[in-house]
Write a protein that holds these residues in place. Structure first.
Motif, PDB file in Angstrom:
ATOM      1  N   VAL A   9     -14.342   5.118   5.242  1.00  0.00           N
ATOM      2  CA  VAL A   9     -12.884   5.737   4.958  1.00  0.00           C
ATOM      3  C   VAL A   9     -12.578   5.393   3.577  1.00  0.00           C
ATOM      4  O   VAL A   9     -12.826   4.494   3.061  1.00  0.00           O
ATOM      5  CB  VAL A   9     -12.075   4.940   5.872  1.00  0.00           C
ATOM      6  CG1 VAL A   9     -10.581   5.209   5.735  1.00  0.00           C
ATOM      7  CG2 VAL A   9     -12.512   5.172   7.421  1.00  0.00           C
ATOM      8  N   ALA A  10     -11.991   6.361   3.057  1.00  0.00           N
ATOM      9  CA  ALA A  10     -11.436   6.188   1.750  1.00  0.00           C
ATOM     10  C   ALA A  10     -10.113   5.421   1.906  1.00  0.00           C
ATOM     11  O   ALA A  10      -9.124   6.227   2.549  1.00  0.00           O
ATOM     12  CB  ALA A  10     -11.135   7.686   0.825  1.00  0.00           C
ATOM     13  N   PRO A  11      -9.901   4.486   1.298  1.00  0.00           N
ATOM     14  CA  PRO A  11      -8.374   3.885   1.580  1.00  0.00           C
ATOM     15  C   PRO A  11      -7.424   4.516   0.929  1.00  0.00           C
ATOM     16  O   PRO A  11      -7.565   5.328  -0.238  1.00  0.00           O
ATOM     17  CB  PRO A  11      -8.599   2.421   1.041  1.00  0.00           C
ATOM     18  CG  PRO A  11      -9.725   2.483   0.155  1.00  0.00           C
ATOM     19  CD  PRO A  11     -10.613   3.531   0.380  1.00  0.00           C
ATOM     20  N   THR A  12      -6.053   4.336   1.419  1.00  0.00           N
ATOM     21  CA  THR A  12      -4.781   4.694   0.648  1.00  0.00           C
ATOM     22  C   THR A  12      -4.142   3.564   0.306  1.00  0.00           C
ATOM     23  O   THR A  12      -3.804   2.414   1.544  1.00  0.00           O
ATOM     24  CB  THR A  12      -3.947   5.435   1.748  1.00  0.00           C
ATOM     25  OG1 THR A  12      -4.659   6.948   1.815  1.00  0.00           O
ATOM     26  CG2 THR A  12      -2.602   5.866   1.076  1.00  0.00           C
ATOM     27  N   LEU A  76      -3.563   1.244  -9.928  1.00  0.00           N
ATOM     28  CA  LEU A  76      -4.492   1.925  -9.345  1.00  0.00           C
ATOM     29  C   LEU A  76      -3.951   2.531  -8.008  1.00  0.00           C
ATOM     30  O   LEU A  76      -3.543   1.685  -7.099  1.00  0.00           O
ATOM     31  CB  LEU A  76      -5.975   1.442  -9.054  1.00  0.00           C
ATOM     32  CG  LEU A  76      -6.902   2.510  -8.484  1.00  0.00           C
ATOM     33  CD1 LEU A  76      -7.058   3.464  -9.414  1.00  0.00           C
ATOM     34  CD2 LEU A  76      -8.017   1.859  -8.231  1.00  0.00           C
ATOM     35  N   HIS A  77      -3.627   3.895  -7.842  1.00  0.00           N
ATOM     36  CA  HIS A  77      -2.987   4.336  -6.670  1.00  0.00           C
ATOM     37  C   HIS A  77      -4.063   5.248  -5.980  1.00  0.00           C
ATOM     38  O   HIS A  77      -4.575   6.269  -6.676  1.00  0.00           O
ATOM     39  CB  HIS A  77      -1.680   5.173  -6.824  1.00  0.00           C
ATOM     40  CG  HIS A  77      -0.690   4.268  -7.558  1.00  0.00           C
ATOM     41  ND1 HIS A  77       0.319   3.713  -6.770  1.00  0.00           N
ATOM     42  CD2 HIS A  77      -0.280   4.071  -8.915  1.00  0.00           C
ATOM     43  CE1 HIS A  77       0.962   2.926  -7.547  1.00  0.00           C
ATOM     44  NE2 HIS A  77       0.712   2.982  -8.749  1.00  0.00           N
ATOM     45  N   LEU A  78      -4.600   4.908  -4.782  1.00  0.00           N
ATOM     46  CA  LEU A  78      -5.539   5.600  -4.086  1.00  0.00           C
ATOM     47  C   LEU A  78      -5.075   6.347  -2.927  1.00  0.00           C
ATOM     48  O   LEU A  78      -4.316   5.769  -2.144  1.00  0.00           O
ATOM     49  CB  LEU A  78      -6.633   4.702  -3.601  1.00  0.00           C
ATOM     50  CG  LEU A  78      -7.312   3.833  -4.814  1.00  0.00           C
ATOM     51  CD1 LEU A  78      -8.126   2.726  -4.014  1.00  0.00           C
ATOM     52  CD2 LEU A  78      -8.188   4.681  -5.666  1.00  0.00           C
ATOM     53  N   VAL A  79      -5.401   7.572  -2.565  1.00  0.00           N
ATOM     54  CA  VAL A  79      -5.019   8.455  -1.614  1.00  0.00           C
ATOM     55  C   VAL A  79      -6.249   8.968  -0.904  1.00  0.00           C
ATOM     56  O   VAL A  79      -7.101   9.873  -1.381  1.00  0.00           O
ATOM     57  CB  VAL A  79      -4.119   9.585  -1.811  1.00  0.00           C
ATOM     58  CG1 VAL A  79      -3.523  10.359  -0.568  1.00  0.00           C
ATOM     59  CG2 VAL A  79      -2.724   9.112  -2.502  1.00  0.00           C
ATOM     60  N   GLY A  80      -6.366   8.511   0.595  1.00  0.00           N
ATOM     61  CA  GLY A  80      -7.615   8.959   1.139  1.00  0.00           C
ATOM     62  C   GLY A  80      -7.184  10.148   1.813  1.00  0.00           C
ATOM     63  O   GLY A  80      -6.026  10.171   2.784  1.00  0.00           O
ATOM     64  N   ALA A 108       5.042   6.752  -4.130  1.00  0.00           N
ATOM     65  CA  ALA A 108       5.784   6.436  -2.943  1.00  0.00           C
ATOM     66  C   ALA A 108       4.826   6.364  -1.680  1.00  0.00           C
ATOM     67  O   ALA A 108       4.882   5.381  -0.722  1.00  0.00           O
ATOM     68  CB  ALA A 108       6.695   7.341  -2.697  1.00  0.00           C
ATOM     69  N   TYR A 109       3.682   7.374  -1.665  1.00  0.00           N
ATOM     70  CA  TYR A 109       2.748   7.317  -0.762  1.00  0.00           C
ATOM     71  C   TYR A 109       1.635   6.252  -0.448  1.00  0.00           C
ATOM     72  O   TYR A 109       1.225   5.852   0.421  1.00  0.00           O
ATOM     73  CB  TYR A 109       2.012   8.948  -0.460  1.00  0.00           C
ATOM     74  CG  TYR A 109       1.215   8.992   0.656  1.00  0.00           C
ATOM     75  CD1 TYR A 109       1.998   9.314   1.772  1.00  0.00           C
ATOM     76  CD2 TYR A 109      -0.154   9.028   0.616  1.00  0.00           C
ATOM     77  CE1 TYR A 109       1.254   9.777   2.800  1.00  0.00           C
ATOM     78  CE2 TYR A 109      -0.866   9.301   1.741  1.00  0.00           C
ATOM     79  CZ  TYR A 109      -0.088   9.684   3.072  1.00  0.00           C
ATOM     80  OH  TYR A 109      -0.559   9.899   3.985  1.00  0.00           O
ATOM     81  N   THR A 110       1.467   5.680  -1.608  1.00  0.00           N
ATOM     82  CA  THR A 110       0.640   4.525  -1.617  1.00  0.00           C
ATOM     83  C   THR A 110       1.335   3.149  -1.512  1.00  0.00           C
ATOM     84  O   THR A 110       0.757   1.959  -1.663  1.00  0.00           O
ATOM     85  CB  THR A 110      -0.291   4.470  -2.956  1.00  0.00           C
ATOM     86  OG1 THR A 110       0.618   4.405  -4.089  1.00  0.00           O
ATOM     87  CG2 THR A 110      -1.280   5.636  -3.026  1.00  0.00           C
ATOM     88  N   ARG A 111       2.840   3.185  -1.283  1.00  0.00           N
ATOM     89  CA  ARG A 111       3.499   1.955  -1.300  1.00  0.00           C
ATOM     90  C   ARG A 111       3.650   1.617   0.305  1.00  0.00           C
ATOM     91  O   ARG A 111       3.789   2.375   0.876  1.00  0.00           O
ATOM     92  CB  ARG A 111       4.723   2.182  -1.835  1.00  0.00           C
ATOM     93  CG  ARG A 111       5.374   0.915  -1.954  1.00  0.00           C
ATOM     94  CD  ARG A 111       7.121   1.323  -2.650  1.00  0.00           C
ATOM     95  NE  ARG A 111       6.899   1.964  -3.994  1.00  0.00           N
ATOM     96  CZ  ARG A 111       7.651   3.070  -4.289  1.00  0.00           C
ATOM     97  NH1 ARG A 111       8.174   3.578  -3.710  1.00  0.00           N
ATOM     98  NH2 ARG A 111       7.398   3.440  -5.370  1.00  0.00           N
TER      99      ARG A 111
END
Length: 249
Positions: A9-12, A76-80, A108-111
């Protein structure tokens, strides 16, 4: 042989990395969007290196073995994204332009909280819409496979300010200028001047993230003057290096 980590799973999430910190080679079964809200991030695969300042994000397709390195204090902001959810239709790593709206959506989406609320689902839908509209950027520094070409590129990586011509460098690695010119196009998909400019821009982004003054960056990367460097930088990134969003205050 080095073991490649497999993280299905690629983390968010959002995470901070100190300058010089690395995430070793690994792969996900998911796609991943990688964005540096501050600092500069490099993503390296077997095909080359992609660099992302704060005005760019990197699309990493599912299954791609990749490693990260931070330059400057990195946020760094990661979205899977699931492997069957590819809004860009891209099968290889790609640098994407990040405008003000996309930047705020990524932050916002990675918060936290990273929940499954209806509000977050709507946020994700708008994020994907903005990604689809995001222009692709040519900030890829491909890795050569031909031995003589690799030797030449290694010389320039060691000293991006090296201003020797291709003819002189060809003699240094025991090849003809014509052969190396052909290899640049066949192996890397670009000309020698294009590759060297990409190398210098990559190196410039790293130096800027570390707080190096603009004039010093220009000379250390091989430009004849600060004004020449600023012109190339502005045409590539849309702003001057002095206004570079990833610079530390």
């Amino acid at each position: 042989m080095t073991q490649i980590r497999h993280e299905p799973v690629a983390p968010t999430r959002t995470q901070r990395m100190a300058t010089g910190a690395e995430i070793d080679a690994h792969r996900h079964d998911d796609h991943q969007i990688v964005y540096a809200g501050r600092g500069v991030l490099t993503v390296t695969t077997g095909r080359g290196t992609w660099v992302a300042p704060a005005t760019r994000a990197i699309w990493v397709p599912a299954g791609t073995v990749h490693a990260h390195q931070a330059h400057g204090e990195l946020e760094l902001h990661l979205v899977g994204l699931p492997a069957d959810d590819n809004p860009l239709g891209l099968g290889e790593p790609t640098v994407l332009a990040v405008g003000p709206l996309l930047r705020e959506l990524l932050l916002a989406y990675t918060r936290a909280p990273l929940d499954e609320s209806p509000e977050r689902a709507r946020l994700r839908a708008v994020l994907l819409d903005q990604l689809r509209a995001s222009p692709q950027q040519p900030l890829h520094l491909p890795t050569p496979t031909a031995p003589r070409l690799r030797d030449l590129c290694d010389l320039l990586r060691a000293d991006p300010a090296d201003n020797r011509t291709l003819a002189v460098l060809a003699r240094r690695v025991g090849a003809s200028e014509r052969t190396l010119s052909r290899l640049f196009r066949a192996d890397l998909g670009m000309t020698f001047p294009q590759w060297r400019t990409q190398l210098r821009l990559h190196h410039a982004l790293v130096l800027l993230a570390e707080g190096t003054p603009v004039t010093a960056v220009a000379h250390r990367c091989g430009w004849a003057s600060a004004s020449a460097f600023i012109d190339v930088f502005r045409r590539t990134f849309g702003h001057t290096p002095g206004a570079y969003p990833g610079r530390r205050s």
